[in-house]
Design a protein around this motif. Structure first.
Motif: not given
Length: 278
Positions: A103-115, A123-125, A135-139
């Motif tokens: 899963v990928t997430m972004n944090k600008a709004h709570s509807s785009h991620y979960t804690l 894999h939680v990115l 953030a730096d992902h190469d997976l």
């Protein structure tokens, strides 16, 4: 701009003539080469911010199909030919029979991620970093290579928070699939260079919560992906976004929530394809 088919041929040439990884340790030590960047590098007038010819990620057969399903809001489920499942801007609201692999997430709004993501997700990115660095992902997971390009987000009192959002790029079956996340500003030349080629683009069309339709349409036009999948529609009708594009873009409304795509099935003319539920 060189023809897309010739660009694909270049990817195959690059995979043959660039040095292969050392089995068992190279993927852990060094990120793979992005085919999306490698192809864009061969296109005239493109400047690269980053290109690391260390490990070659193998080119898949053009006939291999990827299934993309719109789950809701900014969440798509990407299913690879090798059985890897990826959920974008995952908030835990849109359930599936089995947890996605990534899963990928972004944090600008709570509807785009979960804690509190399901522990079964391997894999939680996060698209942001909890320290001062981007953030730096190469997976590499199965037959998918996942990387990110960071952008800024609006914060309190009109200020901008550096690197608060990630554009995630999924390289699967020779396709370059990009998800813009909660994009708050138009991209720079450096961003476009880092992104490279995108065959499939997932773009927010809320009309202002991210960016206005005119600004977002300029990003879409510059990327000129073969298949454009709107998402994150809040308020304005989809036509407000569609009217930003001239006859060089096709548009179509799907009867279902998913699309099956491969290198061979990509539309020749850019297609804005509105999946059911958007």
């Amino acid at each position: 701009m060189m023809p897309r088919s010739f660009a694909y041929m270049l990817a195959t040439v690059l995979s043959v003539y660039m040095p292969a990884a050392t089995p068992g340790r190279a993927q852990e030590a060094r990120p793979p080469v992005s085919q999306c960047q490698a192809i864009a590098q061969a296109v005239p007038d493109v400047t690269f911010a980053s290109f690391k010819p260390d490990v070659v990620f193998p080119v898949q057969a053009a006939a291999e199909e990827v299934t993309i399903t719109y789950a809701g809001h900014s969440t798509f489920l990407i299913e690879t030919p090798g059985g890897i499942s990826i959920a974008t801007d995952f908030n835990g609201w849109y359930g599936a029979a089995t947890p996605p692999t990534v899963v990928t997430m972004n944090k600008a709004h709570s509807s785009h991620y979960t804690l509190s993501p399901d522990p079964a997700i391997k894999h939680v990115l996060q698209g942001w970093s909890d320290d001062a660095n981007p953030a730096d992902h190469d997976l590499v997971v199965g037959d998918a290579y996942i990387r990110n390009v960071t952008t800024d987000i609006r914060s309190g009192y009109g200020a901008m928070e550096p690197n608060g959002n990630s554009i995630f790029i999924f390289e699967v079956a020779g396709l370059c699939i990009g998800h813009l996340g909660h994009l708050h500003h138009e991209l720079t030349d450096s961003h476009y260079a880092e992104i490279g080629r995108l065959d499939v683009l997932m773009v927010p069309v809320d009309g202002g919560l991210t960016m206005g339709a005119e600004s977002m349409s300029r990003v879409v036009t510059r990327l000129r992906s073969a298949l454009i999948l709107p998402m994150h529609r809040r308020g304005p009708p989809i036509e407000s976004f569609l009217q930003m594009f001239d006859g060089s873009f096709d548009r179509s409304f799907a009867s279902g929530t998913n699309v099956i795509v491969s290198l061979r099935s990509l539309p020749r003319k850019p297609l804005i394809y509105i999946l059911k539920g958007v």
